[in-house]
Scaffold this motif. Structure first.
Motif, PDB file in Angstrom:
ATOM      1  N   ARG A 127       0.845  -1.203   0.000  1.00 57.53           N
ATOM      2  CA  ARG A 127       0.000   0.000   0.000  1.00 57.53           C
ATOM      3  C   ARG A 127       0.882   1.256   0.000  1.00 57.53           C
ATOM      4  N   ALA A 128       2.026   1.191  -0.678  1.00 58.08           N
ATOM      5  CA  ALA A 128       2.974   2.307  -0.638  1.00 58.08           C
ATOM      6  C   ALA A 128       2.435   3.566  -1.304  1.00 58.08           C
ATOM      7  N   ASP A 129       1.427   3.433  -2.215  1.00 59.30           N
ATOM      8  CA  ASP A 129       0.911   4.598  -2.939  1.00 59.30           C
ATOM      9  C   ASP A 129      -0.246   5.277  -2.225  1.00 59.30           C
ATOM     10  N   ARG A 130      -0.649   4.777  -1.068  1.00 53.27           N
ATOM     11  CA  ARG A 130      -1.792   5.337  -0.368  1.00 53.27           C
ATOM     12  C   ARG A 130      -1.387   6.592   0.393  1.00 53.27           C
ATOM     13  N   THR A 131      -2.350   7.522   0.462  1.00 52.89           N
ATOM     14  CA  THR A 131      -2.094   8.800   1.146  1.00 52.89           C
ATOM     15  C   THR A 131      -1.828   8.563   2.636  1.00 52.89           C
ATOM     16  N   TYR A 132      -2.620   7.685   3.240  1.00 50.35           N
ATOM     17  CA  TYR A 132      -2.441   7.446   4.675  1.00 50.35           C
ATOM     18  C   TYR A 132      -1.086   6.854   4.980  1.00 50.35           C
ATOM     19  N   PHE A 133      -0.428   6.175   4.032  1.00 50.84           N
ATOM     20  CA  PHE A 133       0.917   5.632   4.254  1.00 50.84           C
ATOM     21  C   PHE A 133       1.974   6.709   4.056  1.00 50.84           C
ATOM     22  N   LYS A 134       1.839   7.434   2.954  1.00 52.16           N
ATOM     23  CA  LYS A 134       2.853   8.453   2.656  1.00 52.16           C
ATOM     24  C   LYS A 134       2.910   9.515   3.745  1.00 52.16           C
ATOM     25  N   ASN A 135       1.737  10.032   4.111  1.00 51.13           N
ATOM     26  CA  ASN A 135       1.718  11.124   5.094  1.00 51.13           C
ATOM     27  C   ASN A 135       1.712  10.585   6.520  1.00 51.13           C
ATOM     28  N   GLY A 136       1.295   9.332   6.700  1.00 47.29           N
ATOM     29  CA  GLY A 136       1.248   8.776   8.060  1.00 47.29           C
ATOM     30  C   GLY A 136       2.610   8.509   8.661  1.00 47.29           C
ATOM     31  N   GLN A 137       3.675   8.562   7.899  1.00 44.31           N
ATOM     32  CA  GLN A 137       5.018   8.366   8.430  1.00 44.31           C
ATOM     33  C   GLN A 137       5.464   9.573   9.252  1.00 44.31           C
ATOM     34  N   HIS A 138       4.823  10.728   9.002  1.00 43.64           N
ATOM     35  CA  HIS A 138       5.280  11.966   9.634  1.00 43.64           C
ATOM     36  C   HIS A 138       4.278  12.482  10.657  1.00 43.64           C
ATOM     37  N   GLY A 139       3.144  11.884  10.749  1.00 45.51           N
ATOM     38  CA  GLY A 139       2.135  12.326  11.712  1.00 45.51           C
ATOM     39  C   GLY A 139       0.786  11.733  11.371  1.00 45.51           C
ATOM     40  N   SER A 140      -0.185  11.988  12.223  1.00 49.73           N
ATOM     41  CA  SER A 140      -1.516  11.435  11.973  1.00 49.73           C
ATOM     42  C   SER A 140      -2.134  12.072  10.722  1.00 49.73           C
ATOM     43  N   VAL A 141      -2.889  11.269   9.939  1.00 49.09           N
ATOM     44  CA  VAL A 141      -3.469  11.748   8.686  1.00 49.09           C
ATOM     45  C   VAL A 141      -4.824  11.061   8.475  1.00 49.09           C
ATOM     46  N   ILE A 142      -5.729  11.776   7.827  1.00 48.90           N
ATOM     47  CA  ILE A 142      -7.051  11.233   7.465  1.00 48.90           C
ATOM     48  C   ILE A 142      -7.152  11.238   5.932  1.00 48.90           C
ATOM     49  N   GLN A 143      -7.334  10.094   5.329  1.00 46.74           N
ATOM     50  CA  GLN A 143      -7.526  10.020   3.877  1.00 46.74           C
ATOM     51  C   GLN A 143      -8.989  10.347   3.553  1.00 46.74           C
ATOM     52  N   PRO A 144      -9.250  11.158   2.508  1.00 47.20           N
ATOM     53  CA  PRO A 144     -10.635  11.546   2.166  1.00 47.20           C
ATOM     54  C   PRO A 144     -11.526  10.324   1.926  1.00 47.20           C
ATOM     55  N   ILE A 145     -12.831  10.559   2.067  1.00 46.02           N
ATOM     56  CA  ILE A 145     -13.828   9.495   1.909  1.00 46.02           C
ATOM     57  C   ILE A 145     -13.695   8.865   0.516  1.00 46.02           C
ATOM     58  N   TYR A 146     -13.814   7.568   0.448  1.00 42.23           N
ATOM     59  CA  TYR A 146     -13.760   6.845  -0.809  1.00 42.23           C
ATOM     60  C   TYR A 146     -14.700   5.653  -0.718  1.00 42.23           C
ATOM     61  N   TYR A 147     -14.941   5.029  -1.856  1.00 45.31           N
ATOM     62  CA  TYR A 147     -15.800   3.845  -1.886  1.00 45.31           C
ATOM     63  C   TYR A 147     -14.914   2.617  -1.719  1.00 45.31           C
ATOM     64  N   SER A 148     -15.146   1.879  -0.624  1.00 42.61           N
ATOM     65  CA  SER A 148     -14.302   0.728  -0.291  1.00 42.61           C
ATOM     66  C   SER A 148     -14.932  -0.546  -0.813  1.00 42.61           C
ATOM     67  N   VAL A 149     -14.142  -1.298  -1.581  1.00 42.81           N
ATOM     68  CA  VAL A 149     -14.609  -2.603  -2.056  1.00 42.81           C
ATOM     69  C   VAL A 149     -14.667  -3.594  -0.904  1.00 42.81           C
ATOM     70  N   THR A 150     -13.759  -3.410   0.044  1.00 46.72           N
ATOM     71  CA  THR A 150     -13.700  -4.336   1.182  1.00 46.72           C
ATOM     72  C   THR A 150     -14.941  -4.228   2.047  1.00 46.72           C
ATOM     73  N   THR A 151     -15.335  -2.986   2.360  1.00 47.24           N
ATOM     74  CA  THR A 151     -16.511  -2.791   3.222  1.00 47.24           C
ATOM     75  C   THR A 151     -17.804  -2.790   2.432  1.00 47.24           C
ATOM     76  N   GLY A 152     -17.678  -2.621   1.120  1.00 45.56           N
ATOM     77  CA  GLY A 152     -18.886  -2.571   0.288  1.00 45.56           C
ATOM     78  C   GLY A 152     -19.634  -1.276   0.459  1.00 45.56           C
ATOM     79  N   GLY A 153     -18.951  -0.187   0.803  1.00 44.61           N
ATOM     80  CA  GLY A 153     -19.619   1.101   0.982  1.00 44.61           C
ATOM     81  C   GLY A 153     -18.604   2.199   1.225  1.00 44.61           C
ATOM     82  N   PRO A 154     -19.080   3.413   1.547  1.00 48.10           N
ATOM     83  CA  PRO A 154     -18.168   4.521   1.807  1.00 48.10           C
ATOM     84  C   PRO A 154     -17.314   4.247   3.043  1.00 48.10           C
ATOM     85  N   ALA A 155     -16.074   4.695   2.993  1.00 53.58           N
ATOM     86  CA  ALA A 155     -15.165   4.522   4.130  1.00 53.58           C
ATOM     87  C   ALA A 155     -14.103   5.608   4.066  1.00 53.58           C
ATOM     88  N   LEU A 156     -13.371   5.726   5.226  1.00 56.59           N
ATOM     89  CA  LEU A 156     -12.193   6.586   5.225  1.00 56.59           C
ATOM     90  C   LEU A 156     -11.112   5.878   6.036  1.00 56.59           C
TER      91      LEU A 156
END
Length: 841
Positions: A127-156
């Motif tokens: 998951r190296a290309d994910r925003t939460y990984f790139k920015n999460g190395q330097h501090g807490s981060v929230i990735q914008p809402i997206y449609y998750s295939v895993t949950t089958g609905g909106p998630a963040l």
């Protein structure tokens, strides 16, 4: 409705009173309406903005708590970083206590590999290309809402660094959060007195989150969402994505990458206004209507004398001049009534005097067969009768807006203007022949006389000479054709006798001459020249109408089909032939041979008019000739006709040459291409059948010939009378040429062949009757009895005549006659005249 009001003064005044009350009330109501409308809209904007701000504040607080809890978890697992099983167990216990978290996973730095996850199937993924990984190395981060295939609905997803006790971030702890809790926020703060509809719109994946369902497809953004994406916040009136008018507040939340939208239906906001305005309007209308009824009753009582006067005026207007009005009071209305009685008495006397004079004038003008125009001294038309409007083709309004000079050509207008001035100076009854100009741009010859009426007006009487001129032209043409026909008849008759002798002598000498003799070729030249001259004589005799047409019931459709089959062989490939026939065509009484000649003449002329190719169209239909058409075409009677139209797309005929195309020896073709008899002969044939030919042509566009033939009452399906036929059989070419010349000018069909088989191949037809058979003696040399029996078997009842001497070895045959000199044309023609019954023409 308006006529009902206009006919009653009381109603009209009552309507004025009603409008006088309603219009100020209407303007005042509009002012109140818009004032209340603006206040309600502003109130709704303030409430929806405040409520949406509270929702945003609560939402951000909720997100901060989620990040704080995942940070606490990172502090716990940092000491178990080398034990994946312990970390997985701790993460699952955390999810049980916080059900909004769907999945917790640990990613290694810098690979971005999922080392531990509550969902074991995701372990090992990158998951190296994910925003939460790139920015999460330097501090807490929230990735914008997206449609998750895993949950089958909106998630963040939130991510926090996992700091090793020795320092440095070796891992990123990420948690995928389900957004079911966001639905609770949508219901927060909805007690604003309205039914508030709140939802999130994702900026990137184009889906929404509502309190009814977590995700719905969204094809386009509303105007409010678009402005919020540009300006971060928007409050106002717009149409949402479903097309509904709403007042809404849209706030863009960057950390979610979504717009928080709260909307109130515009109809709900306006409900109090509509209810209040409707109630007030009802009260005002009832008050105004009550006042109008009182006003109407008082006014009607006051205007009763006016009603009596109006009824009297109506009676007078309808022709009852004996009506009188009794004044009620000596006021303005009473004085009007007295004057009305005096006026009616005087009017009765005057109308009786004028009526008699006008009736005489009206009958004179309206019943006249000529056009009557009454004008002033400047030529302006003051009155025109029906005949004038019909002659020029104008409506009454159009002709009254013109001067009399505009109805004629420029030259005729100048001449009529001089005549007009002469009439003004002295009374004159001079007749003028001028050229009239119709409304459609056409011209017509006119005869006009004008007189001064003595009161500054002038009467012009105009007669249309179109039919008279056409009949004069037709008469001149008929006289010309008759004169030329008489001359051609005498010449053709004498010349035909000469040609028969020349051709007979040439054929006899040729039969006695050896083909190797140099004079044999000269004899052939004499024969061919004589045959060409004979064809010309035949045309002259037909033009002169020496012999009437042999009329019989003819199926015009079959006649057209025969003609077309021959025409196709004589047309160039660049000429397209099209035929159109009506479904049911009546029979015509005509000479089929002559009618074919007419069709050939006109069709071949059409072909010659298209040297570069084009379209030749033959159309057959029925037509009804009325009296107007018959009056302008000599020799034709009103009734039912068959109309044959032959059209081409050739060069056309110039207008100045159209009047002469049916003249004999007049041709538009180059020298040597025609003698000018084809159309003259065709016209004479059609005229002899009781019909006529008309022509329409335009240079560069094409020409259409219309042939009119009287129709019989029987349809084309009825049986036709058999046609008489003469058969000639000879092996000698000279004999066949002589017989073809002798048989060509008679009113029957002829079949000429060199053998019995070829001749009798044409005979078995129900509409053909064989009366006479000429047989060359050379045909009977081999088995003469068998030949004669074969002829009688096929043509039963026909007379058989042998041409030439019968050899001694041929036994005596039972035949109808023998002409020993086969070149004796007079004997051949005499035999035909005695034997063949051609019927009446």
């Amino acid at each position: 409705m308006f006529s009902w009001i206009n006919k009653n003064l009381v109603r009209r005044f009552t309507l004025i009173f009603l409008l006088g009350c309603l219009i100020p009330a209407l303007f005042f109501g509009i002012f109140i309406y818009y004032t209340m409308k603006n206040r309600l809209e502003q109130e709704a904007r303030d409430k929806i903005r405040t409520g949406n701000a509270l929702k945003e504040e609560w939402l951000l607080t909720w997100l901060d708590e989620r990040v704080a809890r995942i940070t606490e978890l990172s502090h716990i697992i940092v000491y178990e970083i080398e034990d994946p099983t312990t970390i997985r167990r701790a993460a699952k216990d955390f999810i049980k206590r916080n059900p909004e978290y769907h999945e917790i996973f640990l990613l290694s730095v810098p690979e971005g590999k999922v080392e531990v996850s509550t969902d074991i199937s995701n372990e090992g993924k990158t998951r190296a290309d994910r925003t939460y990984f790139k920015n999460g190395q330097h501090g807490s981060v929230i990735q914008p809402i997206y449609y998750s295939v895993t949950t089958g609905g909106p998630a963040l997803t939130v991510g926090v660094p996992v700091t090793h006790p020795t320092g440095g971030a070796e891992y990123v702890l990420a948690a995928r959060i389900e957004l079911a809790k966001l639905v609770e926020i949508l219901d927060f703060g909805t007690s604003a007195g309205y039914n508030v509809n709140s939802y999130f719109v994702n900026r990137y994946d184009a889906f929404t989150i509502t309190r009814d369902e977590l995700e719905t497809a969204n094809d386009n953004y509303s105007a409010g969402v678009k402005k919020a994406l540009l300006e971060n916040e928007f409050t106002g009136l717009y149409r949402n994505s479903r097309g509904e008018r709403v007042i809404g507040n849209c706030r863009y939340i960057p950390c979610l990458g979504a717009v928080l939208v709260s909307e109130i239906g515009y109809g709900e906001v306006m409900t109090p206004l509509i209810t209040g305005v409707s109630r007030i309007a009802l009260y005002v209308i009832l008050i105004i209507l009550f006042g109008s009824v009182i006003f109407y009753l008082l006014l009607r009582q006051s205007l009763k004398p006016v009603d009596s006067l109006a009824e009297a005026v109506g009676e007078a207007a309808s022709g009852n001049l004996n009506v009188r009005v009794e004044p009620v009071l000596d006021d303005q209305i009473g004085r009007v009534a007295k004057n009305f009685n005096i006026m009616v008495e005087r009017l009765d006397t005057i109308l009786k005097e004028v009526g008699t004079a006008e009736e005489k004038e009206r009958r004179l003008i309206e019943r006249a067969n000529d056009a009557f125009l009454i004008t002033d001294e400047l030529g302006n038309i003051l009155r025109a009768n029906d005949r004038a409007r019909m002659v020029w083709g104008y409506s009454e309004r159009e002709i009254l807006n013109k001067t009399v000079f505009e109805l004629f050509s420029d030259e005729s207008a100048r001449e009529f203007g001089k005549h007009f001035r002469r009439i003004a100076r002295a009374d004159t009854t001079e007749l003028l022949e001028l050229t009239g100009r119709k409304s459609n741009g056409g011209w017509f010859p006119a005869e006009i006389s004008a007189i001064a009426l003595g009161d500054g007006t002038y009467l012009s009487i105009v007669r249309d000479l179109s039919e008279k001129k056409k009949l004069e032209q037709k008469l001149i043409q008929a006289q010309k054709l008759e004169s030329v026909g008489t001359l051609a008849s005498g010449i053709a008759h004498d010349f035909d006798n000469i040609l028969v002798g020349v051709l007979s002598a040439a054929s006899f000498i040729k039969s006695e001459t050896d083909p190797a003799d140099p004079r044999f070729e000269m004899l052939e030249v004499i024969e061919k020249s004589a045959e060409r001259a004979a064809a010309l004589v035949k045309q002259l005799m037909m033009f002169a109408r020496q012999e009437p047409p042999h009329r019989e019931s003819v199926d015009i459709g079959m006649l057209i089909d025969d003609t077309i089959s021959f025409l196709r062989n004589g047309l160039k490939e660049s000429v397209t032939l099209t035929a159109r026939k009506a479904e049911k065509l009546p029979m015509v009484e005509a000479d089929p041979i002559q009618m074919k000649q007419v069709l050939f003449n006109i069709s071949l002329n059409a072909r010659d008019a298209m040297p570069a190719g084009g379209e030749l169209t033959i159309e057959v239909s029925t037509a009804e000739v009325d009296r107007s058409f018959a009056r302008t075409h000599l020799g034709i009677e009103p009734g039912d006709y068959v109309k044959i139209s032959i059209s081409d797309t050739g060069v056309g005929i110039p207008r100045e040459k159209l009047a002469r195309i049916f003249e004999p020896f007049y041709t538009t073709k180059p020298t040597g291409k025609g003698i000018g008899l084809g159309l003259a002969v065709s016209y004479g044939i059609v005229e002899a059948h009781g019909g006529t030919i008309t022509v329409e042509s335009e240079s560069g566009v094409g020409t259409t010939f219309n042939i009119y033939i009287p129709a019989l009452s029987e349809l084309a399906s009825e049986e036709r009378a058999p046609r008489p036929t003469v058969v000639a059989i000879s092996k000698e070419p000279a004999t066949r040429r002589l017989l073809r010349l002798a048989l060509g000018g008679n009113r029957f069909e002829s079949i000429i062949h060199p053998s019995l088989r070829a001749a009798f191949g044409e005979l078995p037809a129900p509409d053909r009757r064989v009366d006479l058979i000429f047989v060359g003696s050379e045909i009977l040399i081999d088995e003469p009895d068998v030949a004669i029996m074969g002829i009688r078997a096929i043509a039963e009842g026909a007379k058989i005549v042998v041409l030439g001497k019968i050899l001694p070895e041929i036994p005596n045959l039972n035949v109808g006659g023998i002409i020993e000199d086969r070149y004796d044309v007079a004997a051949i023609l005499d035999e035909i005249k005695k034997t063949v019954k051609t019927g009446s023409g």
